[in-house]
Motif scaffolding. Structure first.
Motif, mmCIF file in Angstrom:
data_model
loop_
_atom_site.group_PDB
_atom_site.id
_atom_site.type_symbol
_atom_site.label_atom_id
_atom_site.label_comp_id
_atom_site.label_asym_id
_atom_site.label_seq_id
_atom_site.Cartn_x
_atom_site.Cartn_y
_atom_site.Cartn_z
ATOM 1 N N HIS A 18 47.060 27.342 -33.165
ATOM 2 C CA HIS A 18 47.195 27.685 -31.746
ATOM 3 C C HIS A 18 48.605 27.322 -31.295
ATOM 4 O O HIS A 18 49.198 26.354 -31.779
ATOM 5 N N GLU A 19 49.122 28.125 -30.363
ATOM 6 C CA GLU A 19 50.430 27.824 -29.788
ATOM 7 C C GLU A 19 50.294 26.630 -28.858
ATOM 8 O O GLU A 19 49.436 26.608 -27.969
ATOM 9 N N ASP A 78 47.787 28.086 -26.265
ATOM 10 C CA ASP A 78 47.707 29.542 -26.174
ATOM 11 C C ASP A 78 47.944 30.021 -24.745
ATOM 12 O O ASP A 78 47.284 30.929 -24.244
#
Length: 657
Positions: free
Chosen positions: A517-518, A529
Motif C-alpha cells: 500500500h502507498e 492509499d
C-alpha cells in the motif's frame, strides 16, 4: 434536612449522588478502598474516608468500617446507592441502632422484599399476579429437583437473596438441572452470602417491564411510569428505555396500580422499583418478579421523561427529602411523561471474546456532549478486577423513540475509551438491529443475535506499525546505520485480537500481510492509499490502542522471543490453561494426573462478579498445582498443563517409525 450525608458506594453512582447533595447544599462524604484512593468519586466529595483493602468484603461491604466512617465525619444519614449494602437488612439495622438515617425504606420492607420467596408469597396475598413455580424457604437440591417436574421445563432457577440477575440460570432439561443448581448456589453464596434458591416457570420470550415507585412516610405512594428493560445479557440489563414501546395508557395504569399495591403492602418509604414479566402476545397478563428496595441503575431514563407540573424530577433529591421526613408535594394526577429516553451501559468487557471483563488503565478518554453521561472515569484510572465492570451510563432523550435512538447512537460514536476493551461497538450494533429499532424486544433477543465485530484493516495496522517503531536512522543502534543506500525496511509482527499480522514499512510503502500500500506520513497522521487514517490512539509500551466511531482495539508489537513462540504455537495446540484475568478459584473439577478430554472443564474462576470456566485444550493427562476454592490467581497465570497420554506417545512413535 441533613448537614452531612455519607455515600456508601463507589464509581458513577457515588458521583451522581454527590452531585445532588451539592445541589441541596448538603456536605458529602465519600468512602473508598485502597484500589479507589484516586477515583473520581473521592475527588468529588467534600470529605473522604478510607475503608480498607481492595476486596469489597474488606471495604465496601464492611458494615463496621462504614459506621466508623460515619462517626468520623459526623454523618447524620447514609445513601447506599445500589449494589453493595443497599439492600442489606443488617446494615439498615446497624444504622438504625447507631441513630443514623438510612436513605432507603424501613427495615421490615427491606427484609420482606429482599427475600424473593417471602416477597412473592406476600404480594400474591395482596392480589398482585405472580409467576407459577415453587417458592419455599430451605429447599435443598434434592427437594428442588423433585419439584422441578411439577413446575415444568423450561424453568428458571433464582436466588432468594440479592438481585441484578446474579445466580439466575435457565434450565431446559432435567439432565442439566444438577450442575445448574450447583452453579446458582455458588454464585448466590458468593454474591449475597445466602444460597437459598427457588424455581419459576420460564416465560418464553418475555418482556421485562419495571415500574418506578416513590413513597413518603405519610402514606402517599405514587408510580412514575414504566421502564423497558428487556435487552439483557445473562440476566444483566444492557440497554433500558422509558417509556416502554409496548405499554400504552391502559396497561400503564394497570402496571402502576399493581406496583403501588405491592409497595403499599409493606409500608414502603422512598424510591423503589417493582419488576414484572409480560409477553408480547398477551401483555395484559403480567407477573410480579421482585421489588428492588433501592435506586436502580437505570433510574436516569425515568428522570429524563417524567414531568411534575412541567418540571423534571431528581429521584435522589426526593430520596433525601423523604428520609428527612418531608411529604411528597404532588399527587398521581400531576405525574406525566414527555418524550423518550434510552440508556446504554458502557462496560469494560470484550464482546468478541464472550464478553470477558477487561482490566487495565484508561489511557485516553473522551465522553460525549449533548447527552447525559453518568460516569466516574478519568485518564490514568485503573480499572480493577475487584468490582463490577460497568464504567459509565450514556443517556439520550428526544421527542420520540426514533430521535432518542439516533441521539444515543451519535453519542456512542463520539465516545472514546482506550486502554481497556469496552462494549461500545457492540452497543451500536445492537441499537441498529431491526427488531430493536422497531421496538420488538424480549429478554432472549440478545441471546439470539451474533454480530461481526470490526477488525483492524491495513490502514490501522500501518498506523500502528508506524507509531510502534522508531524512525529509520534514529538512535545509536539504528537498523540502517551500517547499510549503504536506501534504509532497510522496518519489519514487525503485530498482534491484534487472535491474529498476528506481518507488517513492513519503507519509504512511501507499507506491506501488510503481503499486500503493498502507498504510505504517506503527514502532519495530521498517516495516509494509506490516499486515505487519512482518522482514528484516536494511545500508546502503552509496545501496545497501541486505536479507536474510531465506537470501535476500538489493542495492537501489540511482538518481541523477537514472542515471534519464535508464536511460530511454535502456530504449529501445535498450546498445552497450557491460563487465567484470563485476576480472580478467585471457586471450583476445581480435575486433579493432578487425571485423564481429560478436549473441552472438559478443569476449573472455574470468578472475576468481576462473573464465572469463567477454564477447559482443557486437548485430550491428555492434566498436570496442575494443588489449587482449591478461594485461591487467588493472576492474569495469564498457568493453572494447568495438558501432557500427552501414554497412548498418544505410542501413536506418535508408530507414525514416525
Amino acid at each position: 434536612m441533613f448537614n452531612t450525608v455519607l455515600v456508601a458506594n463507589r464509581g458513577e453512582i457515588a458521583v451522581r449522588v454527590i452531585r445532588t447533595l451539592r445541589a441541596l447544599g448538603i456536605r458529602s462524604a465519600a468512602v473508598y478502598s485502597d484500589a479507589d484512593a484516586g477515583s473520581p468519586h473521592v475527588a468529588a466529595a467534600d470529605v473522604a474516608v478510607r475503608l480498607g483493602p481492595a476486596p469489597a468484603a474488606q471495604s465496601y461491604l464492611d458494615i463496621d468500617a462504614i459506621l466508623s466512617a460515619c462517626r468520623a465525619v459526623g454523618a447524620q444519614a447514609v445513601h447506599p446507592g445500589y449494589g453493595f449494602l443497599s439492600e442489606n437488612v443488617d446494615f439498615a439495622r446497624a444504622l438504625e441502632a447507631a441513630g443514623i438515617t438510612f436513605i432507603g425504606p424501613p427495615v421490615h420492607a427491606i427484609n420482606l422484599m429482599g427475600d424473593k420467596i417471602r416477597a412473592k408469597n406476600h404480594v400474591a396475598a395482596h392480589r398482585v399476579p405472580t409467576t407459577p413455580g415453587i417458592a419455599e424457604p430451605g429447599l435443598d437440591d434434592a427437594a428442588l429437583s423433585a419439584a422441578a417436574a411439577g413446575v415444568g421445563y423450561p424453568l428458571l432457577i433464582k436466588p432468594s437473596a440479592g438481585g441484578g440477575g446474579k445466580g439466575m440460570v435457565a434450565v431446559h432439561s432435567p439432565e442439566a438441572l444438577p450442575e445448574a443448581l450447583a452453579s446458582a448456589r455458588r454464585t448466590a453464596a458468593s454474591a449475597f452470602g445466602d444460597d437459598t434458591l427457588f424455581l419459576e416457570r420460564l416465560v418464553p420470550s418475555p418482556r421485562h417491564i419495571e415500574v418506578q415507585v416513590l413513597a413518603d412516610a405519610h402514606g402517599t405512594v405514587l408510580h412514575l411510569g414504566e421502564r423497558e428493560c428487556s435487552l439483557q445479557r445473562r440476566h444483566q440489563k444492557v440497554i433500558e428505555e422509558a417509556p416502554s414501546p409496548l405499554v400504552g395508557p391502559g396497561l400503564r395504569q394497570k402496571l402502576g396500580a399493581a406496583a403501588v399495591a405491592a409497595a403499599a403492602s409493606v409500608g414502603y418509604v422512598g424510591a423503589g422499583t417493582v419488576e414484572f414479566l409480560l409477553s408480547d402476545a398477551n401483555p395484559d397478563e403480567f407477573y410480579f418478579m421482585e421489588m428492588n428496595t433501592r435506586l436502580q441503575v437505570e433510574h436516569p431514563v425515568t428522570e429524563q421523561v417524567v414531568r411534575v407540573r412541567g418540571q423534571k424530577l431528581d429521584l435522589v433529591a426526593w430520596q433525601v427529602r423523604i428520609a428527612a421526613g418531608q411529604r411528597l408535594d404532588f399527587n398521581q394526577e400531576e405525574v406525566g411523561l414527555q418524550g423518550h429516553a434510552i440508556e446504554a451501559r458502557l462496560y469494560a468487557e470484550d464482546p468478541a471474546a464472550g464478553f470477558l471483563p477487561s482490566v487495565g488503565t484508561v489511557e485516553k478518554l473522551r465522553l460525549p456532549g449533548a447527552v447525559r453521561v453518568d460516569a466516574a472515569l478519568r485518564e490514568g484510572q485503573q480499572i480493577s478486577p475487584h468490582y463490577d465492570p460497568m464504567l459509565a451510563k450514556v443517556i439520550a432523550d428526544g421527542p420520540d423513540r426514533a430521535a432518542a435512538l439516533r441521539a444515543l447512537d451519535r453519542a456512542l460514536a463520539h465516545t472514546v475509551v482506550l486502554g481497556v476493551k469496552t462494549n461500545i461497538e457492540y452497543l451500536r450494533l445492537l441499537l441498529a438491529d431491526p427488531d430493536v429499532v422497531a421496538g420488538k424486544l424480549d429478554t432472549t433477543l440478545i441471546e439470539r443475535r451474533s454480530f461481526e465485530f470490526r477488525r483492524p484493516g491495513p490502514a490501522q495496522l500501518a498506523l500502528a506499525a508506524h507509531l510502534l517503531s522508531p524512525a529509520p536512522g534514529t538512535g545509536p543502534w539504528a537498523a540502517d546505520g551500517w547499510r549503504p543506500g536506501a534504509p532497510a525496511p522496518r519489519r514487525m509482527q503485530l498482534e491484534a485480537g487472535d491474529r498476528v499480522h506481518e507488517v513492513s514499512l519503507s519509504a512511501g510503502t507499507a506491506v501488510v500481510d503481503g499486500e503493498a500500500h502507498e504510505l504517506l506520513d503527514t502532519p495530521n497522521g498517516v495516509q494509506l492509499d490516499g486515505q487519512l487514517a482518522d482514528i484516536s490512539w494511545a500508546r502503552e509500551g509496545d501496545t497501541l490502542w486505536l479507536g474510531s466511531e465506537g470501535w476500538s482495539t489493542a495492537v501489540r508489537r511482538l518481541g523477537r522471543r514472542e515471534q519464535i513462540r508464536q511460530a511454535q504455537a502456530d504449529a501445535t495446540v498450546c498445552p497450557h490453561v491460563t487465567s484470563p484475568m485476576p480472580g478467585t478459584v471457586i471450583a476445581v473439577k480435575a486433579a493432578d494426573g487425571d485423564a481429560v478430554a478436549a473441552g472438559q472443564v478443569l476449573l472455574i474462576v470468578e472475576a468481576m462478579k462473573m464465572e469463567h470456566q477454564l477447559a482443557s485444550p486437548a485430550d491428555g493427562i492434566v498436570r496442575m498445582p494443588a489449587l482449591k476454592p478461594g485461591d487467588l490467581v493472576t492474569t495469564k497465570q498457568t493453572l494447568a498443563t495438558i501432557e500427552p497420554s501414554a497412548d498418544d506417545e505410542h501413536t506418535r512413535k508408530d507414525e514416525n517409525g
